[in-house]
Design an enzyme around this catalytic site. Structure first.
Site, PDB file in Angstrom:
ATOM      1  N   ASN A 195      -6.730   1.105  -5.754  1.00 55.51           N
ATOM      2  CA  ASN A 195      -6.180  -0.442  -5.694  1.00 55.51           C
ATOM      3  C   ASN A 195      -7.281  -0.987  -6.806  1.00 55.51           C
ATOM      4  OD1 ASN A 195      -5.655  -3.103  -5.251  1.00 55.51           O
ATOM      5  ND2 ASN A 195      -5.509  -2.592  -2.989  1.00 55.51           N
TER       6      ASN A 195
ATOM      7  N   GLY B 185      -8.360 -15.168  -0.893  1.00 57.83           N
ATOM      8  CA  GLY B 185      -8.847 -13.822  -0.376  1.00 57.83           C
ATOM      9  C   GLY B 185     -10.511 -14.188  -0.499  1.00 57.83           C
TER      10      GLY B 185
ATOM     11  N   GLY C 137      -7.918 -18.137  -4.750  1.00 60.34           N
ATOM     12  CA  GLY C 137      -9.118 -18.168  -4.199  1.00 60.34           C
ATOM     13  C   GLY C 137      -8.993 -18.065  -2.373  1.00 60.34           C
TER      14      GLY C 137
ATOM     15  N   TYR D  12     -13.544  -7.241  -4.809  1.00 60.48           N
ATOM     16  CA  TYR D  12     -14.692  -7.007  -4.052  1.00 60.48           C
ATOM     17  C   TYR D  12     -15.926  -6.840  -4.841  1.00 60.48           C
ATOM     18  CZ  TYR D  12     -10.869  -5.943  -0.596  1.00 60.48           C
ATOM     19  OH  TYR D  12      -9.830  -5.900   0.221  1.00 60.48           O
TER      20      TYR D  12
ATOM     21  N   TYR E 166      -4.972  -9.691   3.433  1.00 60.03           N
ATOM     22  CA  TYR E 166      -3.710  -9.583   2.653  1.00 60.03           C
ATOM     23  C   TYR E 166      -3.503 -11.111   1.950  1.00 60.03           C
ATOM     24  CZ  TYR E 166       0.874  -9.186   1.001  1.00 60.03           C
ATOM     25  OH  TYR E 166       2.256  -9.282   0.514  1.00 60.03           O
ATOM     26  N   VAL E 167      -3.098 -11.033   0.802  1.00 61.49           N
ATOM     27  CA  VAL E 167      -2.647 -12.272   0.166  1.00 61.49           C
ATOM     28  C   VAL E 167      -1.338 -12.303  -0.603  1.00 61.49           C
ATOM     29  CG1 VAL E 167      -3.218 -14.458  -1.313  1.00 61.49           C
ATOM     30  CG2 VAL E 167      -5.007 -13.463   0.104  1.00 61.49           C
TER      31      VAL E 167
ATOM     32  N   GLU F 190     -10.319  -4.739   9.015  1.00 66.59           N
ATOM     33  CA  GLU F 190      -8.925  -3.907   9.029  1.00 66.59           C
ATOM     34  C   GLU F 190      -8.094  -4.355   7.968  1.00 66.59           C
ATOM     35  OE1 GLU F 190      -6.891  -0.669  10.064  1.00 66.59           O
ATOM     36  OE2 GLU F 190      -8.769  -1.189  10.609  1.00 66.59           O
TER      37      GLU F 190
ATOM     38  N   GLY G  50      -5.189 -15.012  -6.831  1.00 69.07           N
ATOM     39  CA  GLY G  50      -5.796 -15.730  -7.819  1.00 69.07           C
ATOM     40  C   GLY G  50      -6.307 -17.342  -7.407  1.00 69.07           C
TER      41      GLY G  50
ATOM     42  N   GLU H 272       0.854  -1.410  -0.046  1.00 70.34           N
ATOM     43  CA  GLU H 272       0.013  -0.096  -0.065  1.00 70.34           C
ATOM     44  C   GLU H 272       0.739   1.307  -0.065  1.00 70.34           C
ATOM     45  OE1 GLU H 272      -2.968  -0.534   3.204  1.00 70.34           O
ATOM     46  OE2 GLU H 272      -4.096  -1.729   1.876  1.00 70.34           O
TER      47      GLU H 272
END
Length: 157
Positions: free
Chosen positions: A124, A97, A95, A131, A86-87, A83, A93, A24
């Site tokens: 992002n 997340g 699965g 999402y 993270y992957v 909060e 890709g 980030e």
């Protein structure tokens, strides 16, 4: 595979938080210590909760979610505020997340919570697309405000 974090996961979670901060573009802001995380997650009065995503084939940890309860005065029930999610890049890709978010949604449904909320940085695009593919809707009529550092101290003094 998603599992509830254990005290032995604190160093891993600390590392993943630092990786997320670098992704980030704010690595200097990740100042939490392992001791602070241990207390927040596993102390006498936990303030937050975490899950770890593991690769099914290797069992290696590849991501995490860290969340806490919020409360809706309009709905009269708790919700979950995510909060951090993270992957690691090499596992995206796969699965993980979606599995982390599915577990939080499952907790909400099981406990009668009516909201699962989080923030995402406007730049992002990959996360925003992810999402939205799950049915999440941006709350663009709201602007997040934050007091930290000197401004918080000045107001609180």
């Amino acid at each position: 595979m998603i599992r509830t974090a254990a005290p032995a996961d604190v160093p891993l979670i600390h590392t993943l938080i630092r990786e997320l901060a670098a992704y980030e573009k704010e690595p200097q802001e990740a100042r939490a210590t392992e001791e602070q995380l241990r207390e927040a997650l596993f102390g006498e009065r936990p303030a937050a909760y975490a899950h770890v995503a593991q690769d099914d084939a290797t069992g290696e940890p590849v991501g995490f979610s860290l969340w806490f309860l919020n409360f809706s005065t309009w709905r009269g029930v708790h919700g979950i505020y995510l909060e951090d999610l993270y992957v690691r890049p090499e596992a995206r890709g796969g699965g993980h997340g979606k599995a982390l978010l599915t577990e939080l949604a499952r907790i909400c449904v099981e406990r009668g919570y009516e909201r699962l909320e989080w923030s995402v940085l406007n730049w992002n695009a990959p996360s925003i697309g992810f999402y939205e593919s799950l049915g999440a809707k941006p709350q663009d009529e709201w602007t997040v405000y934050r007091l930290t550092d000197g401004a918080l101290t000045a107001l609180g003094s």
